[in-house]
Write an enzyme that holds these catalytic residues in place. Structure first.
Site, PDB file in Angstrom:
ATOM      1  CD  GLU A  15      -4.401   6.371   2.560  1.00 58.10           C
ATOM      2  OE1 GLU A  15      -4.513   5.495   1.684  1.00 58.10           O
ATOM      3  OE2 GLU A  15      -3.445   6.400   3.358  1.00 58.10           O
TER       4      GLU A  15
ATOM      5  CG  HIS B  42      -1.610   1.286   1.489  1.00 55.79           C
ATOM      6  ND1 HIS B  42      -2.861   1.559   0.996  1.00 55.79           N
ATOM      7  CD2 HIS B  42      -1.236   2.393   2.174  1.00 55.79           C
ATOM      8  CE1 HIS B  42      -3.219   2.779   1.370  1.00 55.79           C
ATOM      9  NE2 HIS B  42      -2.254   3.311   2.092  1.00 55.79           N
TER      10      HIS B  42
ATOM     11  CG  HIS C 212       0.356   6.426  -0.307  1.00 57.60           C
ATOM     12  ND1 HIS C 212      -0.706   7.214  -0.703  1.00 57.60           N
ATOM     13  CD2 HIS C 212      -0.114   5.664   0.716  1.00 57.60           C
ATOM     14  CE1 HIS C 212      -1.762   6.946   0.039  1.00 57.60           C
ATOM     15  NE2 HIS C 212      -1.433   6.008   0.904  1.00 57.60           N
TER      16      HIS C 212
ATOM     17  CB  SER D 151      -2.167  -0.149  -2.725  1.00 55.69           C
ATOM     18  OG  SER D 151      -3.081   0.339  -1.758  1.00 55.69           O
TER      19      SER D 151
END
Length: 265
Positions: free
Chosen positions: A167, A122, A127, A187
């Protein structure tokens, strides 16, 4: 619903190298392969450019110094290895100093599609590619500094800004196709397809609305907020965010678009 897996972060050796077992490298390989197929035509171009720049290995979990070398050259950011969960205070402190927290564990196979805790896939795959983008990197730093100075009550509202941008943010320039920039979507194989489908609501980004929108971490999102372009994150960073937080506190939250979480046992 079964109780989710409890994770423990893996520790680096004296050289900063983390030794992962073969089955965890295999999980990375499978996640990478599936998202490599899902993201073209769905991820925003700035993310895809960042992914190319990072040149992440497809067959193994990358070491953090490998990622740091690229991020430092691009925007002056680097990663920071952390346990599975950290406090709000530590999170804001790291972002404010241009360090992106990375939990050094990877999800179990039974949580392949959706994971409540942020794992290394993730954080790194979702990111870090966009941390090569100046607007995204600046927004993340400003957000960290705001959070560091905010009260406990204000941080609860600030969390919604991060949730619906970094997010779970979407981007769509006028006349162009909808794309994903939020790492929580990028992700997640399941949410990548869901977010671009017909089920969720999508609304233009409005700071006060975002700050008043409830969310749950353990479900697919019923609503996403859409910005016109990644550079709009610079505009958000320039807004009086804390004044909007105080107004959101005064007005209160909207009614949630999801059912309350049912406690088991």
């Amino acid at each position: 619903m079964s109780k989710h897996t409890q994770y423990t972060a893996r520790q680096p050796d004296e050289k900063g190298v983390i030794s992962y077992p073969a089955d965890e490298h295999d999980t990375w390989r499978q996640l990478y392969a599936r998202q490599a197929g899902n993201l073209p035509g769905r991820a925003c171009q700035q993310y895809l450019d960042g992914l190319k720049a990072l040149a992440l290995p497809a067959d193994r979990i990358p070491q953090l110094p490998e990622v740091d070398n690229i991020l430092m050259a691009a925007t002056g950011w680097k990663t920071a290895a952390v346990p599975a969960l950290i406090s709000f205070g530590k999170f804001f402190e790291l972002l404010a100093s241009k360090q992106f927290p990375v939990a050094t564990f990877i999800r179990a196979k039974e949580e392949f599609d959706y994971l409540q805790e942020p794992d290394i896939f993730h954080e790194i795959f979702g990111h870090c590619p966009l941390l090569t983008n100046p607007a995204f990197a600046r927004f993340s730093e400003v957000y960290g500094k705001l959070g560091l100075a905010a009260s406990k009550e204000e941080r609860v509202f600030l969390a919604r800004l991060y949730w619906f941008t970094v997010e779970f943010g979407l981007v769509q320039a006028p006349g162009e196709a909808l794309r994903i920039y939020g790492g929580g979507i990028l992700s997640s194989p399941g949410e990548t397809l869901y977010a671009m489908g017909d089920a969720p609501q999508r609304k233009p980004f409005d700071l006060l609305q975002v700050l008043r929108t409830p969310y749950r971490i353990d479900i697919m999102q019923p609503i996403y907020y859409v910005i016109d372009n990644i550079e709009f994150l610079d505009e958000i960073a320039g807004m009086d965010i804390m004044a909007a937080v105080r107004e959101a506190q005064r007005l209160g939250l909207y009614a949630p678009l999801f059912e309350p979480k049912v406690k088991v046992g």
